[in-house]
Design a protein around this motif. Structure first.
Motif, short mmCIF file in Angstrom:
data_model
loop_
_atom_site.label_atom_id
_atom_site.label_comp_id
_atom_site.label_asym_id
_atom_site.label_seq_id
_atom_site.Cartn_x
_atom_site.Cartn_y
_atom_site.Cartn_z
N CYS A 21 0.30 -1.24 1.51
CA CYS A 21 -1.03 -1.17 0.89
C CYS A 21 -1.76 -2.49 1.15
O CYS A 21 -1.13 -3.54 1.26
N CYS A 25 -2.05 -4.10 -6.85
CA CYS A 25 -2.36 -3.93 -8.27
C CYS A 25 -1.10 -4.22 -9.09
O CYS A 25 -0.01 -3.80 -8.70
N CYS A 28 1.06 -1.12 -10.05
CA CYS A 28 1.33 -0.12 -9.00
C CYS A 28 2.64 0.62 -9.28
O CYS A 28 3.70 0.01 -9.40
S1 SF4 Z 1 -2.04 1.09 -7.16
FE1 SF4 Z 1 -0.62 0.46 -5.54
S2 SF4 Z 1 -0.98 1.86 -3.83
FE2 SF4 Z 1 -2.76 2.03 -5.22
S3 SF4 Z 1 -4.24 0.56 -4.41
FE3 SF4 Z 1 -3.08 -0.53 -5.97
S4 SF4 Z 1 -1.39 -1.53 -4.85
FE4 SF4 Z 1 -2.27 0.04 -3.50
#
Ligand code: SF4
Ligand code: SF4
Length: 282
Positions: A21, A25, A28
């Motif tokens: 990614c 986040c 995640c």
């Molecule tokens: S939640 Fe995880 S997969 Fe989704 S954008 Fe954020 S880091 Fe990327």
């Protein structure tokens, strides 16, 4: 290769084109535990070969996701070469060039009649700004794509998600909210069918049966999201000549380390609440 027939009882076909990614986040779900997943990716040609074996229903699309699915170098080629009888959804953070999608992919490829948008964009206030995201969404929407934004009701960002929803709705964008699943500030969030399933406090032996086809980035098929994200042994690969879906209970000795995606009580594809992806026998 034999066709892969999706059983009537199945509710979801999750295809993780790339678990990489471009954002990170804090909540995640791919990193609910260690996130020691396989990083290897199938080539576009192999994805097309493997996915085109799937025989599904009109109301059950292939959901291309990740990580961030657009990070697969052949993302556009894959979209354009999945056989027309398969419906396609895309779950994305939309950090890619939307003009390229408009130029190269007909909107009908990612559009079907369903109660929600076929391109489901996630908005994460922690790692992205709303304005540029809205601009991209409007570009795709104005070019005929079925698109909507989803915001996670994380306790630390609820106010921003509510604000974003009002703003997007005023612009004619379908904005929906999702329950936050996982831990925050020592508390576990989510409604789970089996007590202790996600607490990571014990490992118990159980029998488990899924209603989802979960395909990792190298084509491996897993019993559940937890197995995918933790890199446990797969149950097959979509490029195995003889691969077929077996609707059966499988032994598992890590119950207690399930991923919220597998055991949360949720809405199924008919938008009916009360569904859980896996059934567990103790
Ligand atoms: S939640 Fe995880 S997969 Fe989704 S954008 Fe954020 S880091 Fe990327
Ligand atoms: S019990 Fe939990 S970890 Fe084991 S297969 Fe089922 S969902 Fe996955």
């Amino acid at each position: 290769m034999k066709p892969i027939i999706i059983p009537q009882s199945y509710n979801y076909i999750a295809v993780f084109l790339s678990l990489a990614c471009n954002l990170r986040c804090s909540y995640c779900i791919n990193y609910f535990e260690k996130g020691t997943f396989v990083k290897q990716q199938l080539s576009g040609k192999d994805w097309i070969r493997g996915l085109n074996r799937i025989v599904s229903r009109d109301d059950l699309p292939i959901s291309l996701q990740g990580g961030e699915p657009s990070l697969h170098r052949d993302f556009i080629e894959i979209l354009n070469n999945i056989k027309p009888t398969l419906n396609v959804d895309v779950l994305t953070n939309l950090q890619f060039n939307e003009d390229e999608l408009v130029k190269k992919v007909p909107p009908g490829r990612i559009k079907r009649s369903s109660p929600y948008a076929s391109i489901r964009v996630s908005y994460h206030p922690e790692t992205m700004s709303l304005e540029p995201l809205v601009k991209k969404v409007l570009t795709l929407q104005n070019n005929g794509f079925s698109i909507g934004i989803w915001g996670v009701m994380h306790p630390s960002q609820e106010a921003e998600i509510v604000r974003a929803k009002e703003y997007c709705t005023s612009l004619g964008i379908d904005f929906r909210t999702k329950e936050f699943l996982g831990e925050y500030d020592g508390k576990m969030y989510g409604t789970f069918r089996y007590e202790g399933a996600c607490d990571k406090k014990f490992k118990k032996q159980v029998l488990c049966k899924t209603t989802e086809l979960i395909v990792g980035s190298n084509g491996d098929v897993y019993r559940c999201h937890s197995d995918l994200y933790e890199g446990r042994k797969p149950i097959g690969n979509i490029l195995d000549e003889d691969f077929e879906i077996e609707e059966k209970f499988r032994e598992c000795n890590v119950f207690g380390h399930c991923n919220p995606c597998d055991v949360k009580v949720k809405t199924n594809r008919f938008q009916q609440f009360g569904h859980t992806s896996v059934e567990i026998k103790f």
